[in-house]
Write a protein that holds these residues in place. Structure first.
Motif, short mmCIF file in Angstrom:
data_model
loop_
_atom_site.label_atom_id
_atom_site.label_comp_id
_atom_site.label_asym_id
_atom_site.label_seq_id
_atom_site.Cartn_x
_atom_site.Cartn_y
_atom_site.Cartn_z
N ASN A 11 -34.63 59.25 -102.71
CA ASN A 11 -35.16 58.35 -103.73
C ASN A 11 -36.22 59.00 -104.61
O ASN A 11 -37.25 58.40 -104.92
N ASP A 12 -35.98 60.24 -105.00
CA ASP A 12 -36.87 61.00 -105.88
C ASP A 12 -38.27 61.21 -105.28
O ASP A 12 -39.20 61.57 -105.99
N HIS A 13 -38.42 61.01 -104.00
CA HIS A 13 -39.72 61.15 -103.35
C HIS A 13 -39.77 62.46 -102.57
O HIS A 13 -39.28 62.55 -101.44
N ALA A 14 -40.33 63.50 -103.17
CA ALA A 14 -40.49 64.81 -102.54
C ALA A 14 -39.22 65.28 -101.83
O ALA A 14 -39.22 65.52 -100.62
N PRO A 15 -38.11 65.41 -102.57
CA PRO A 15 -36.85 65.75 -101.92
C PRO A 15 -36.88 67.04 -101.12
O PRO A 15 -36.29 67.11 -100.04
N LEU A 16 -37.56 68.07 -101.62
CA LEU A 16 -37.59 69.33 -100.87
C LEU A 16 -38.33 69.18 -99.54
O LEU A 16 -37.83 69.62 -98.50
N GLU A 17 -39.50 68.57 -99.57
CA GLU A 17 -40.28 68.43 -98.34
C GLU A 17 -39.54 67.57 -97.32
O GLU A 17 -39.51 67.88 -96.13
N ASN A 18 -38.95 66.48 -97.79
CA ASN A 18 -38.18 65.63 -96.89
C ASN A 18 -36.99 66.38 -96.31
O ASN A 18 -36.68 66.27 -95.12
N HIS A 19 -36.32 67.18 -97.14
CA HIS A 19 -35.18 67.95 -96.64
C HIS A 19 -35.62 69.02 -95.63
O HIS A 19 -34.97 69.20 -94.60
N HIS A 20 -36.69 69.75 -95.93
CA HIS A 20 -37.16 70.78 -95.00
C HIS A 20 -37.39 70.16 -93.62
O HIS A 20 -36.98 70.72 -92.60
N LEU A 21 -38.05 69.02 -93.60
CA LEU A 21 -38.37 68.37 -92.33
C LEU A 21 -37.12 67.85 -91.63
O LEU A 21 -36.92 68.10 -90.44
N ALA A 22 -36.26 67.15 -92.36
CA ALA A 22 -35.05 66.58 -91.76
C ALA A 22 -34.12 67.69 -91.24
O ALA A 22 -33.61 67.61 -90.12
N ALA A 23 -33.91 68.72 -92.04
CA ALA A 23 -33.02 69.82 -91.63
C ALA A 23 -33.60 70.57 -90.44
O ALA A 23 -32.87 70.96 -89.53
N SER A 24 -34.91 70.75 -90.42
CA SER A 24 -35.55 71.44 -89.30
C SER A 24 -35.39 70.65 -88.01
O SER A 24 -35.05 71.21 -86.97
N PHE A 25 -35.64 69.34 -88.07
CA PHE A 25 -35.48 68.52 -86.87
C PHE A 25 -34.03 68.49 -86.42
O PHE A 25 -33.75 68.50 -85.22
N SER A 26 -33.10 68.44 -87.35
CA SER A 26 -31.68 68.47 -86.98
C SER A 26 -31.35 69.75 -86.23
O SER A 26 -30.64 69.74 -85.23
N LEU A 27 -31.87 70.87 -86.72
CA LEU A 27 -31.65 72.15 -86.05
C LEU A 27 -32.30 72.17 -84.67
O LEU A 27 -31.68 72.57 -83.68
N LEU A 28 -33.54 71.70 -84.60
CA LEU A 28 -34.25 71.71 -83.32
C LEU A 28 -33.63 70.78 -82.29
O LEU A 28 -33.81 70.97 -81.09
N CYS A 29 -32.89 69.78 -82.75
CA CYS A 29 -32.27 68.82 -81.84
C CYS A 29 -30.82 69.17 -81.51
O CYS A 29 -30.16 68.44 -80.78
#
Length: 85
Positions: free
Chosen positions: A29-47
């Protein structure tokens, strides 16, 4: 946080992603897409099953860790991420 910072960064800015209606900008929703993606992708990898050391955390510890993320909208999660049982 340092490990997750800029994970899967594609060399573009948030403004560019928002102005071009990129998939990430729309997803977050146009809210810091890069930061949200870095965090979501990192947690997906860690899980991932072969790397899930986070599964040893209690539900409360995991929830606390998830709330430490750099960008959080009240009451939202960044995509169906894993949670310990």
């Amino acid at each position: 946080a340092a490990i997750m910072h800029d994970y899967e960064h594609m060399g573009l800015t948030n403004d560019f992603l928002v102005n071009t209606s990129s998939t990430l900008a729309i997803r977050y929703n146009d809210h810091a897409p890069l930061e949200n993606h870095h965090l979501a992708a990192s947690f997906s990898l860690l899980c991932a099953p072969d790397q899930d050391f986070l599964g040893k955390l209690s539900k409360a510890e995991f929830t606390r860790l998830r709330k430490v993320g750099p960008v959080r909208k009240e009451g939202s999660r960044a995509g169906g991420l894993c949670c310990p049982d």
